[in-house]
Structure formats: structure tokens, C-alpha cells
Scaffold this motif. Sequence first.
Motif, short mmCIF file in Angstrom:
data_model
loop_
_atom_site.label_atom_id
_atom_site.label_comp_id
_atom_site.label_asym_id
_atom_site.label_seq_id
_atom_site.Cartn_x
_atom_site.Cartn_y
_atom_site.Cartn_z
N ALA A 15 29.73 47.33 -5.44
CA ALA A 15 29.76 47.80 -4.05
C ALA A 15 30.97 47.22 -3.32
CB ALA A 15 28.47 47.39 -3.33
N ILE A 16 31.27 45.95 -3.62
CA ILE A 16 32.42 45.30 -2.98
C ILE A 16 33.71 46.01 -3.40
CG2 ILE A 16 33.78 43.16 -2.90
CD1 ILE A 16 31.05 41.65 -3.13
N LYS A 17 33.84 46.28 -4.70
CA LYS A 17 35.04 46.98 -5.19
C LYS A 17 35.15 48.37 -4.58
CE LYS A 17 35.69 45.11 -9.77
NZ LYS A 17 35.11 45.37 -11.08
N TYR A 18 34.00 49.03 -4.50
CA TYR A 18 33.98 50.38 -3.93
C TYR A 18 34.48 50.37 -2.49
CZ TYR A 18 31.98 54.46 -1.58
OH TYR A 18 31.82 55.57 -0.80
N ARG A 19 33.91 49.49 -1.66
CA ARG A 19 34.30 49.55 -0.25
C ARG A 19 35.74 49.07 -0.05
NH1 ARG A 19 29.93 44.92 0.73
NH2 ARG A 19 31.26 43.08 0.81
N GLN A 20 36.17 48.11 -0.89
CA GLN A 20 37.56 47.66 -0.77
C GLN A 20 38.51 48.78 -1.20
OE1 GLN A 20 37.45 44.00 -3.05
NE2 GLN A 20 36.94 42.76 -1.26
N GLY A 21 38.07 49.55 -2.20
CA GLY A 21 38.89 50.69 -2.64
C GLY A 21 38.99 51.76 -1.57
N VAL A 22 37.86 52.05 -0.91
CA VAL A 22 37.88 53.05 0.17
C VAL A 22 38.77 52.55 1.31
CG1 VAL A 22 36.50 54.27 1.89
CG2 VAL A 22 35.61 53.98 -0.43
N MET A 23 38.62 51.26 1.64
CA MET A 23 39.44 50.68 2.71
C MET A 23 40.93 50.72 2.33
SD MET A 23 37.92 49.54 5.46
CE MET A 23 36.19 49.58 5.93
N ALA A 24 41.22 50.39 1.07
CA ALA A 24 42.63 50.41 0.63
C ALA A 24 43.19 51.83 0.75
CB ALA A 24 42.75 49.89 -0.81
N ALA A 25 42.37 52.82 0.43
CA ALA A 25 42.82 54.22 0.55
C ALA A 25 43.04 54.59 2.02
CB ALA A 25 41.81 55.15 -0.11
N THR B 66 34.79 38.87 -1.49
CA THR B 66 34.81 39.75 -0.34
C THR B 66 35.28 39.02 0.90
OG1 THR B 66 33.47 41.15 1.11
CG2 THR B 66 32.33 39.30 0.07
N LYS B 67 35.94 39.79 1.78
CA LYS B 67 36.34 39.24 3.07
C LYS B 67 35.38 39.66 4.17
CE LYS B 67 41.12 38.33 2.21
NZ LYS B 67 42.50 38.75 2.33
N ALA B 68 34.33 40.36 3.79
CA ALA B 68 33.36 40.82 4.79
C ALA B 68 32.64 39.62 5.40
CB ALA B 68 32.35 41.75 4.12
N LYS B 69 32.55 39.59 6.72
CA LYS B 69 31.83 38.49 7.39
C LYS B 69 30.33 38.75 7.34
CE LYS B 69 35.21 37.02 10.83
NZ LYS B 69 35.52 36.98 12.27
N SER B 70 29.56 37.65 7.34
CA SER B 70 28.10 37.81 7.27
C SER B 70 27.56 38.50 8.54
CB SER B 70 27.45 36.44 7.09
OG SER B 70 27.83 35.60 8.15
N GLU B 71 28.35 38.49 9.63
CA GLU B 71 27.93 39.16 10.88
C GLU B 71 27.66 40.65 10.66
OE1 GLU B 71 30.11 36.79 10.75
OE2 GLU B 71 29.74 35.44 12.44
N ILE B 72 28.27 41.23 9.62
CA ILE B 72 28.02 42.66 9.35
C ILE B 72 26.52 42.88 9.18
CG2 ILE B 72 28.31 44.53 7.65
CD1 ILE B 72 31.12 43.35 7.09
N ALA C 33 32.94 54.83 3.66
CA ALA C 33 33.03 53.37 3.60
C ALA C 33 31.67 52.67 3.76
CB ALA C 33 34.00 52.87 4.67
N LEU C 34 30.87 53.15 4.69
CA LEU C 34 29.65 52.42 5.07
C LEU C 34 28.73 52.15 3.87
CD1 LEU C 34 27.96 51.21 7.35
CD2 LEU C 34 26.88 53.46 7.63
N GLU C 35 28.63 53.14 2.98
CA GLU C 35 27.74 52.99 1.83
C GLU C 35 27.98 51.68 1.08
OE1 GLU C 35 28.16 56.21 -0.95
OE2 GLU C 35 26.69 55.33 -2.32
N GLY C 36 29.25 51.28 0.99
CA GLY C 36 29.59 50.07 0.24
C GLY C 36 29.08 48.79 0.88
N PHE C 37 28.65 48.88 2.13
CA PHE C 37 28.12 47.69 2.81
C PHE C 37 26.60 47.67 2.82
CE2 PHE C 37 32.37 48.32 4.54
CZ PHE C 37 32.89 47.04 4.52
#
Length: 150
Positions: free
Chosen positions: A29-39, A90-96, A76-80
Motif C-alpha cells: 500500500a505504501i509503494k502504491y500510494r508513493q507511486g501514485v503521488m510520484a505520478a 513512509t513519510k506519512a504522518k500518523s495524523e492521517i 491516491a486515497l486507497e493507498g492510505f
Amino acid sequence: MNRFASTTLVTLLGLAFSAATFAAKPEEAIKYRQGVMAAQGWNMNAMGAMVKGEKPYDKAEFAKRAVNLAALNKMALEGFTIEGSDKGETKAKSEIWTSMDKFKGGVDKLNAESAKLAQAAQGDDLNAIKAQFGEVGKVCKGCHDNFRNK
Ligand code: HEC
């Protein structure tokens, strides 16, 4: 497509989707959302080069990228949403996960602003396109400030 083929396709798509949803590991999931973000970043940078005049403005290319960006935002959201994906590379903050409604609000805002950009890109008002590009960029930055570690 005949009826059998379309039914089979729907079944296969259903299987592929449920398999992806239920078997997804946090690191995937982390790779997926980072990939979507990178795109998203890729398309934003390419549009930004045109907006800044570093590259000649190409209406068809800009419009295509704006449409792609709007589509990526929706993905993107699905990856979170995969449990356990708050930990790892991951650089995602726990606040998410403690403020998921606010985070989703950012996703919704980006959906709205990127759809407006795709709309503006159909026209020829470059000032309006540039202004709307700026609005999209603000939403990216706002969410990163709140929810992404440096
Ligand atoms: C709703 C919040 C949110 C919005 C809106 C958002 N991002 Fe992100 N973005 C994140 C989070 C959180 C991460 C960190 C993901 C991770 O490391 O798991 C991230 C990571 C990234 C990355 C790094 C990806 C990588 O390779 O690790 C890029 C590039 C990026 N975002 C670009 C953008 C662009 C461009 C936009 C706007 C078009 C945008 N983001 C909108 C939350 C958001």
C-alpha cells in the motif's frame, strides 16, 4: 463484446479487485500510494514547466496531463486505507489516521481543483489556466505541510 465475454470480464475484474483489496500488505500500500503521488508530481512538474515558460505551452499535452492528474488524485486515497500502512518506509504522518476526515477533505479538495484545471485546460485562457494550476499546487502543499514528514 458478447454477453459471455463481458460477464467473464466483469467477474475477473471483480476477483482482481477483491484480491488486491484483501491481500494488500502494508508495504504494498505504501509503494502504491508513493507511486501514485510520484505520478502526480511528474505531471505537475511537466505542467509547471509550461506554466513557467521553461517549455513552450502545448495545449493538447497540458490538457492530457491535467486529466491524468485529476484521475490520479482519485486513486491516491486507497493507498492510505490499508491497515498497518502507517508504519514502514513512509513519510506519512500518523495524523492521517487520527484525523482521517481532515485528510479526506484534502483529497476531495484536490479532486475538485484538479477537475477545474482539466476544465480550464480545454479553453485558451492562459491566465485562468495558470491561476488554476496555482490553486492545485496550493492543495498539494497544504496537505504535505499537514500530513507528510520532511
Ligand atoms: C490529501 C493529502 C495529499 C495531497 C492532496 C497530496 N499529497 Fe502528495 N503526499 C501525501 C502524503 C501523505 C505523502 C507521503 C506518502 C508516503 O510516504 O507514504 C505524499 C507524497 C508525495 C510525493 C513523494 C512520493 C514518493 O516518491 O515517495 C510526491 C512527489 C507528491 N506527494 C506529490 C503530490 C502532488 C504533486 C500533489 C498535488 C497534485 C500531491 N502530492 C497532493 C499527501 C498528499
